[in-house]
Design an enzyme around this catalytic site. Structure first.
Site, PDB file in Angstrom:
ATOM      1  N   ASP A   1      23.061 -53.442  58.829  1.00  0.00           N
ATOM      2  CA  ASP A   1      22.621 -52.391  59.756  1.00  0.00           C
ATOM      3  C   ASP A   1      22.458 -51.046  59.057  1.00  0.00           C
ATOM      4  OD1 ASP A   1      25.248 -51.406  59.469  1.00  0.00           O
ATOM      5  OD2 ASP A   1      25.916 -52.327  61.334  1.00  0.00           O
TER       6      ASP A   1
ATOM      7  N   ASP B   1      31.522 -55.785  54.335  1.00  0.00           N
ATOM      8  CA  ASP B   1      31.321 -55.533  55.766  1.00  0.00           C
ATOM      9  C   ASP B   1      31.074 -56.873  56.437  1.00  0.00           C
ATOM     10  OD1 ASP B   1      30.814 -54.476  58.218  1.00  0.00           O
ATOM     11  OD2 ASP B   1      28.905 -53.552  57.689  1.00  0.00           O
TER      12      ASP B   1
ATOM     13  N   SER C   1      31.826 -60.197  59.134  1.00  0.00           N
ATOM     14  CA  SER C   1      32.188 -60.477  60.514  1.00  0.00           C
ATOM     15  C   SER C   1      33.390 -61.403  60.513  1.00  0.00           C
ATOM     16  CB  SER C   1      31.009 -61.100  61.257  1.00  0.00           C
ATOM     17  OG  SER C   1      30.728 -62.369  60.716  1.00  0.00           O
TER      18      SER C   1
END
Length: 338
Positions: free
Chosen positions: A125, A195, A197
């Site tokens: 993102d 980063d 999940s």
């Protein structure tokens, strides 16, 4: 938190805009629709059984399927636009800054010497990139992201995060992050930020020993890693296991667990596992104490001022409630400091 699974393709014929509210989220552990009567519910029987966060939806802006995951963006009533991967909320416009700022500045502000070369694994993102670019010392910033659709969707719908890709120091690699770390020459990076999940499905390998061993090899002496470390309200046993694993891999180094608050992550809290290698003098990072002030946005930058991270919050991130401290502290390795 955005490694999840990453695609090698951009938006394809699978992409479509959905006007109105409807559809089901692939991440629903019990198989129920995650969108009902204008509300999105984040359901996972594996990661947070018996509870779900719900957000009221105004409109579904995008639904697509990459080679690796379902991707959805919707406009919410109170949290702005929301990015969802496989039924799990990754970021909202209202609160993303707390996670992005902390996962970036906790390691970079604790380093003995300002970081020059940094790697982000996942983070499609662009939010973590945005925060790292505040550090003027950084000369080269690699990002290894598997799913180009996440990057494309973020650039389309989340300019406040994806602006991180605009910095000329950023080098985007659409590739398997694990392979990228494995292929990196020894002692390449001052800092690696993962980063990721949750450890479900393909992302589970980012919580396993071989990946951390590769990270250790790719870090310079004195280098640091910061990875998404799950929630003390839900995953204490997993956190203990990861910390204990890191104690073995980062032998002679330091190992810590810190956290941040964020309303739209499960139970409103997410943690970070931080580790350092000893430097040439045998010194290791004491992550509880920032070694430099919060970064300022580069001159001429359009970045907003920091909204969550400051020196006091940095130190407070490592002050855990008693039940969590009692569980985590035996697995922490304090740093020597400098």
């Amino acid at each position: 938190a955005l490694e999840h699974t990453r695609s090698t393709h951009g938006m394809s014929q699978d992409e479509h805009l959905a006007h109105g509210v409807g559809g089901a989220g692939a991440g629903a552990g019990a198989g129920e629709d995650t969108v009902m009567k204008g509300w999105f519910s984040e359901v996972s029987d594996e990661m947070w059984p018996g509870q779900a966060l719900s957000l009221k939806m105004n409109e579904v802006l995008f639904k697509g399927k990459s080679d690796f995951q379902d991707v959805m963006v919707f406009d919410s009533a109170n949290y702005g636009k929301v990015l969802v991967l496989d039924g799990v909320i990754q970021a909202t416009e209202r609160d993303e800054f707390s996670y992005q700022e902390m996962i970036a500045h906790l390691p970079l502000c604790a380093l003995r010497y300002p970081a020059k070369k940094v790697l982000v694994v996942g983070g499609g993102d662009g939010g973590v990139l945005r925060e790292i670019t505040r550090h003027a010392s950084v000369e080269h910033l690699d990002i290894a992201e598997l799913d180009a659709m996440v990057v494309d969707v973020s650039k389309r719908f989340f300019p406040g995060m994806s602006c991180g890709f605009d910095d000329p120091r950023v080098h985007l690699h659409i590739t398997d992050g694990i392979k990228w770390v494995d292929d990196a020459p020894e002692s390449t990076y001052d800092a690696i930020i993962v980063d990721s999940s949750d450890p479900v499905g393909p992302a589970s390998v980012l919580f396993e020993k071989p990946f951390f061993e590769k990270i250790h090899k790719a870090l310079k002496p004195g280098g640091v890693v910061c990875t998404q470390g799950e929630c003390v309200w839900l995953h204490v046993d997993l956190i203990k296991d990861v910390l204990e694993m890191c104690k073995g891999i980062f032998a002679g180094g330091s190992v810590y667990y810190g956290f941040t608050t964020i309303p739209t992550y499960p139970s409103g809290q997410i943690g970070f596992v931080l580790c350092s290698k000893p430097d040439e003098e045998g010194k290791t990072v004491d992550f509880t104490k920032p070694h430099r002030p919060p970064p300022m946005a580069p001159e001429g930058s359009s970045l907003k001022p920091l909204r969550y991270y400051n020196a006091a919050v940095h130190s407070a991130a490592f002050c855990l409630p008693e039940f969590a401290r009692a569980a985590v502290e035996p697995h922490v390795v304090p740093g020597t400091g400098f």
